[in-house]
Structure formats: structure tokens, C-alpha cells
Design a protein around this motif. Structure first.
Motif, PDB file in Angstrom:
ATOM      1  N   ASP A  44       4.849   0.158   1.111  1.00 48.84           N
ATOM      2  CA  ASP A  44       6.286   0.118   1.408  1.00 48.84           C
ATOM      3  C   ASP A  44       7.080  -0.278   0.168  1.00 48.84           C
ATOM      4  N   ALA A  45       6.596  -1.286  -0.546  1.00 49.22           N
ATOM      5  CA  ALA A  45       7.277  -1.731  -1.764  1.00 49.22           C
ATOM      6  C   ALA A  45       7.239  -0.644  -2.836  1.00 49.22           C
ATOM      7  N   ALA A  46       6.094   0.032  -2.946  1.00 47.27           N
ATOM      8  CA  ALA A  46       5.972   1.114  -3.936  1.00 47.27           C
ATOM      9  C   ALA A  46       6.931   2.249  -3.603  1.00 47.27           C
ATOM     10  N   ARG A  47       7.066   2.553  -2.318  1.00 44.45           N
ATOM     11  CA  ARG A  47       7.981   3.602  -1.891  1.00 44.45           C
ATOM     12  C   ARG A  47       9.423   3.258  -2.260  1.00 44.45           C
ATOM     13  N   ASP A  48       9.718   1.957  -2.287  1.00 42.71           N
ATOM     14  CA  ASP A  48      11.054   1.506  -2.671  1.00 42.71           C
ATOM     15  C   ASP A  48      11.230   1.393  -4.177  1.00 42.71           C
ATOM     16  N   GLY A  49      10.215   1.842  -4.938  1.00 40.04           N
ATOM     17  CA  GLY A  49      10.341   1.882  -6.392  1.00 40.04           C
ATOM     18  C   GLY A  49       9.677   0.741  -7.136  1.00 40.04           C
ATOM     19  N   ASP A  50       8.936  -0.113  -6.453  1.00 43.20           N
ATOM     20  CA  ASP A  50       8.265  -1.239  -7.102  1.00 43.20           C
ATOM     21  C   ASP A  50       6.969  -0.754  -7.752  1.00 43.20           C
ATOM     22  N   ARG A  51       7.007  -0.550  -9.050  1.00 38.10           N
ATOM     23  CA  ARG A  51       5.856  -0.026  -9.798  1.00 38.10           C
ATOM     24  C   ARG A  51       4.683  -1.009  -9.761  1.00 38.10           C
ATOM     25  N   ASP A  52       4.981  -2.317  -9.801  1.00 40.75           N
ATOM     26  CA  ASP A  52       3.936  -3.330  -9.742  1.00 40.75           C
ATOM     27  C   ASP A  52       3.164  -3.227  -8.422  1.00 40.75           C
ATOM     28  N   ALA A  53       3.879  -2.935  -7.345  1.00 38.16           N
ATOM     29  CA  ALA A  53       3.227  -2.785  -6.036  1.00 38.16           C
ATOM     30  C   ALA A  53       2.263  -1.599  -6.041  1.00 38.16           C
ATOM     31  N   LEU A  54       2.673  -0.482  -6.656  1.00 39.10           N
ATOM     32  CA  LEU A  54       1.787   0.681  -6.754  1.00 39.10           C
ATOM     33  C   LEU A  54       0.549   0.331  -7.572  1.00 39.10           C
ATOM     34  N   ASP A  55       0.739  -0.380  -8.676  1.00 40.04           N
ATOM     35  CA  ASP A  55      -0.403  -0.798  -9.487  1.00 40.04           C
ATOM     36  C   ASP A  55      -1.352  -1.681  -8.682  1.00 40.04           C
ATOM     37  N   ARG A  56      -0.807  -2.553  -7.849  1.00 40.17           N
ATOM     38  CA  ARG A  56      -1.637  -3.436  -7.017  1.00 40.17           C
ATOM     39  C   ARG A  56      -2.385  -2.632  -5.951  1.00 40.17           C
ATOM     40  N   VAL A  57      -1.741  -1.606  -5.379  1.00 44.02           N
ATOM     41  CA  VAL A  57      -2.420  -0.734  -4.416  1.00 44.02           C
ATOM     42  C   VAL A  57      -3.612  -0.059  -5.091  1.00 44.02           C
ATOM     43  N   LEU A  58      -3.359   0.495  -6.259  1.00 40.42           N
ATOM     44  CA  LEU A  58      -4.433   1.195  -6.962  1.00 40.42           C
ATOM     45  C   LEU A  58      -5.557   0.239  -7.349  1.00 40.42           C
ATOM     46  N   ALA A  59      -5.210  -0.978  -7.760  1.00 41.90           N
ATOM     47  CA  ALA A  59      -6.241  -1.960  -8.101  1.00 41.90           C
ATOM     48  C   ALA A  59      -7.059  -2.334  -6.863  1.00 41.90           C
ATOM     49  N   THR A  60      -6.388  -2.488  -5.740  1.00 36.44           N
ATOM     50  CA  THR A  60      -7.062  -2.854  -4.498  1.00 36.44           C
ATOM     51  C   THR A  60      -7.995  -1.735  -4.027  1.00 36.44           C
ATOM     52  N   LEU A  61      -7.547  -0.496  -4.165  1.00 39.16           N
ATOM     53  CA  LEU A  61      -8.326   0.639  -3.672  1.00 39.16           C
ATOM     54  C   LEU A  61      -9.197   1.287  -4.750  1.00 39.16           C
ATOM     55  N   TYR A  62      -9.214   0.685  -5.942  1.00 38.78           N
ATOM     56  CA  TYR A  62      -9.949   1.271  -7.062  1.00 38.78           C
ATOM     57  C   TYR A  62     -11.418   1.509  -6.716  1.00 38.78           C
ATOM     58  N   GLN A  63     -12.068   0.520  -6.104  1.00 39.77           N
ATOM     59  CA  GLN A  63     -13.489   0.675  -5.788  1.00 39.77           C
ATOM     60  C   GLN A  63     -13.722   1.836  -4.824  1.00 39.77           C
ATOM     61  N   GLU A  64     -12.831   2.007  -3.849  1.00 38.80           N
ATOM     62  CA  GLU A  64     -12.967   3.135  -2.923  1.00 38.80           C
ATOM     63  C   GLU A  64     -12.779   4.459  -3.657  1.00 38.80           C
ATOM     64  N   LEU A  65     -11.766   4.514  -4.528  1.00 41.34           N
ATOM     65  CA  LEU A  65     -11.531   5.733  -5.305  1.00 41.34           C
ATOM     66  C   LEU A  65     -12.716   6.017  -6.233  1.00 41.34           C
ATOM     67  N   HIS A  66     -13.243   4.972  -6.851  1.00 44.81           N
ATOM     68  CA  HIS A  66     -14.378   5.137  -7.763  1.00 44.81           C
ATOM     69  C   HIS A  66     -15.602   5.615  -6.993  1.00 44.81           C
ATOM     70  N   GLY A  67     -15.811   5.080  -5.803  1.00 46.60           N
ATOM     71  CA  GLY A  67     -16.930   5.525  -4.974  1.00 46.60           C
ATOM     72  C   GLY A  67     -16.794   6.985  -4.584  1.00 46.60           C
ATOM     73  N   MET A  68     -15.566   7.395  -4.238  1.00 46.32           N
ATOM     74  CA  MET A  68     -15.313   8.800  -3.912  1.00 46.32           C
ATOM     75  C   MET A  68     -15.647   9.676  -5.112  1.00 46.32           C
ATOM     76  N   ALA A  69     -15.185   9.285  -6.280  1.00 52.04           N
ATOM     77  CA  ALA A  69     -15.427  10.073  -7.494  1.00 52.04           C
ATOM     78  C   ALA A  69     -16.911  10.110  -7.832  1.00 52.04           C
ATOM     79  N   ARG A  70     -17.584   8.974  -7.710  1.00 47.52           N
ATOM     80  CA  ARG A  70     -19.012   8.901  -8.033  1.00 47.52           C
ATOM     81  C   ARG A  70     -19.815   9.828  -7.114  1.00 47.52           C
ATOM     82  N   ARG A  71     -19.480   9.847  -5.814  1.00 46.20           N
ATOM     83  CA  ARG A  71     -20.193  10.735  -4.879  1.00 46.20           C
ATOM     84  C   ARG A  71     -20.013  12.192  -5.270  1.00 46.20           C
TER      85      ARG A  71
END
Length: 193
Positions: free
Chosen positions: A12-39
Motif C-alpha cells: 500500500d505504501a509503495a503504491r502511494d509512491g514510497d520507494r523505501d516500502a517497495l525496497d522493503r517488500v523486495l527484501a522481504t520476498l527476496y528469498q522467495e524470488l530467488h527460490g523461483m529463479a533457482r528452480r
């Protein structure tokens, strides 16, 4: 608050333009994204310069719009759908680059879209044919393309896709089968060279 709740607040914060919030989302979901890529890259030969980390980082650049700040996600499902699309784009660009380095690359070979995708993606001319077929599928039914991207490029199961899309597993399975039939027919229409 749960991780899913935190992600929703951050989205929600990222949608409102908070770039830090988007970075935190990506950091939080990084392991899931990395697992998807690794598979997806698991079955590749050694010597490829595209590894799971590079795929996630390139997809991240696409997710944030290379500094445009335009990335907006309604919810977790939307984020993963966009991430799968970004990974598709990176993989296709990589396959194009590899073929450009080869002489006489065959851009029209027919590929198989397997039901079991555990072996990873092939980063070759077959990927370019699949990308073209997916573009055709998007013109017919964008939802089917999203199912393919989540299943084939993000490596999610039908159950995971159903949860993300808030649909039944059975309807996702039907969409996957419809998409596979369309893509295989589309790929067979492309003449082999």
C-alpha cells in the motif's frame, strides 16, 4: 502483524509512491524470488552467465522500472504476477542475446511446453518461440498468460497460483491446460527452419 500483513501494508505504501516500502517488500520476498529463479534455472548447463541471483537482480530492475518509480502492486498476487512477467522478460532477453552471438541461430524451432517444469527453462531459440506464442495468447486471454508466467517462469504450483489469484485450484488447472494447448498449437504453426 503477519508477514503477509506486513507485505500488504508495504505494498500500500509503495503504491502511494514510497520507494523505501517497495525496497522493503523486495527484501522481504527476496528469498522467495530467488527460490523461483533457482528452480527455473536448475537444468541449465554450466557456463551460462544467467544464474538465479542475476535473474532476480535483473527482474528487480524491471520491477522498479529502472528508476522510474512507476511500479505499483495492489497485493501480493499482483506483485508475484509482475515478478513472473519481469523474469520472463529477462530470460527472453538473455536467450535473444545468446542467439545473437551464434551464427545462423534458428529462431523458429518448435518447443515442447512440458507439464512438469522441474527441469528448468531452456535459454535458447525455443524460449523465443515460446515468448512469441505467449504474446499471441495475451491477445486472446491475458489471464491464461498470467497462469503460464506464474507456473512456467515463476515455478509456482497450481495450488500456489490459485491462492495468489484467489481462484480454485481446479480452474487454474483448466487454465493451465487451455494455455498449454494454445501455445503448443501456436508453436506448431511456426515453420521450422
Amino acid at each position: 502483524m503477519t508477514v503477509a500483513g506486513d507485505i500488504t501494508v508495504l505494498l500500500d505504501a509503495a503504491r502511494d509512491g514510497d520507494r523505501d516500502a517497495l525496497d522493503r517488500v523486495l527484501a522481504t520476498l527476496y528469498q522467495e524470488l530467488h527460490g523461483m529463479a533457482r528452480r527455473q534455472l536448475a537444468g541449465q548447463q554450466h557456463g551460462h552467465t544467467l544464474d538465479a541471483t542475476a535473474l532476480v537482480h535483473e527482474a528487480y530492475l524491471k520491477l522498479i522500472g529502472r528508476g522510474s518509480g512507476s511500479a505499483q502492486f495492489d497485493d501480493r498476487a499482483h506483485f508475484f504476477a509482475y515478478a513472473a512477467s519481469a523474469m520472463r522478460s529477462v530470460i527472453v532477453d538473455y536467450a535473444r542475446q545468446r542467439l545473437a552471438q551464434k551464427r545462423g541461430g534458428d529462431l523458429h524451432r518448435v518447443t515442447d511446453l512440458p507439464d512438469d517444469i522441474e527441469g528448468g527453462l531452456r535459454l535458447d531459440e525455443d524460449m523465443l518461440g515460446l515468448d512469441t506464442a505467449l504474446t499471441r495468447l495475451t491477445a486472446v486471454d491475458p489471464r491464461l498468460t498470467q497462469v503460464v508466467e506464474l507456473r512456467y517462469f515463476a515455478g509456482l504450483s497450481e495450488l500456489e497460483i490459485a491462492a495468489l489469484m484467489q481462484r480454485s485450484e481446479r480452474s487454474v488447472r483448466r487454465d493451465w491446460q487451455k494455455a498449454r494447448m494454445f501455445l503448443l498449437a501456436s508453436l506448431q504453426e511456426t515453420p521450422s527452419v
